[in-house]
Design a protein around this motif. Structure first.
Motif, short mmCIF file in Angstrom:
data_model
loop_
_atom_site.label_atom_id
_atom_site.label_comp_id
_atom_site.label_asym_id
_atom_site.label_seq_id
_atom_site.Cartn_x
_atom_site.Cartn_y
_atom_site.Cartn_z
N ALA A 30 0.81 -1.22 0.00
CA ALA A 30 0.00 0.00 0.00
C ALA A 30 0.84 1.27 0.00
N ILE A 92 -13.91 -3.60 -0.22
CA ILE A 92 -13.17 -2.34 -0.16
C ILE A 92 -13.87 -1.46 0.85
N SER A 94 -13.66 2.24 3.23
CA SER A 94 -13.01 3.54 3.41
C SER A 94 -12.28 3.50 4.75
N LEU A 125 -11.27 3.60 -8.38
CA LEU A 125 -10.60 4.40 -7.36
C LEU A 125 -9.13 4.55 -7.74
N GLY A 129 -4.71 6.21 -3.46
CA GLY A 129 -5.52 6.25 -2.25
C GLY A 129 -5.51 4.95 -1.46
N LEU A 130 -4.75 3.97 -1.91
CA LEU A 130 -4.68 2.68 -1.23
C LEU A 130 -3.94 2.86 0.10
N VAL A 140 -9.08 2.13 1.65
CA VAL A 140 -8.72 3.27 0.81
C VAL A 140 -9.06 4.58 1.52
N GLN A 141 -8.44 5.66 1.05
CA GLN A 141 -8.70 6.99 1.62
C GLN A 141 -10.14 7.40 1.38
N ASP A 144 -11.07 9.73 -1.69
CA ASP A 144 -11.11 9.11 -3.01
C ASP A 144 -12.44 8.43 -3.29
N CYS A 145 -13.27 8.30 -2.27
CA CYS A 145 -14.55 7.60 -2.39
C CYS A 145 -15.75 8.53 -2.48
#
Length: 152
Positions: A30, A92, A94, A125, A129-130, A140-141, A144-145
């Motif tokens: 990551a 996935i 956040s 995505l 942002g991982l 993920v951040q 980014d979502c």
């Protein structure tokens, strides 16, 4: 290039001109978001991990690897490989714990191994942002979502 495009592709030893296995999946880190190794199946002896620095080229029919490429994997890489087993279909989340969707594919640069995008059941995505990959989920951040309706 997509993970789905290289899955089952043969991996060839550049010195011996023989198959050392087939691509099963990717081992991803990551920070920074990049490919650390290829997980191999149907190997002809040796280990099942091919470190990214030993990938010589990704061609349309085969992946070329340097001789003795499967030697020298570290405990850290082995642990990361275990966490990355069966990435596609993984949840996935956040960073706040909101489920975004399921990982469908990974887009990466075949030259550098940089993760470019995560293709999900909800959309795409950015790889940058991982935040983390575990056996339960990919994190993920939050920012980014925002374009996905399920994240508040």
């Amino acid at each position: 290039m997509l993970l789905s495009e290289i899955t089952n592709r043969p991996v060839m030893d550049t010195n011996a001109a023989q198959s050392i296995g087939q691509v099963d999946s990717l081992v991803v880190t990551a920070r920074p978001p990049r490919i650390a190794a290829l997980r191999l199946k149907k190997t002809n002896g040796g280990g099942t991990l091919l470190t990214w620095q030993n990938v010589h080229a990704i061609g349309p029919d085969a992946i070329m690897a340097r001789a003795n490429a499967r030697e020298g994997t570290t405990d850290d890489l082995t642990k990361q490989a275990a966490a990355c087993r069966n990435l596609t279909g993984r949840r996935i989340l956040s960073e706040r714990g909101t489920e975004i969707g399921l990982l469908q594919d990974i887009d990466f640069d075949p030259e550098s191994g940089q993760v470019l995008d995560l293709l999900t059941s909800s959309g795409t995505l950015p790889g940058k942002g991982l935040l983390g990959i575990g056996s339960y989920a990919v994190v993920v951040q939050e920012g980014d979502c925002k374009s996905f309706g399920s994240v508040s």
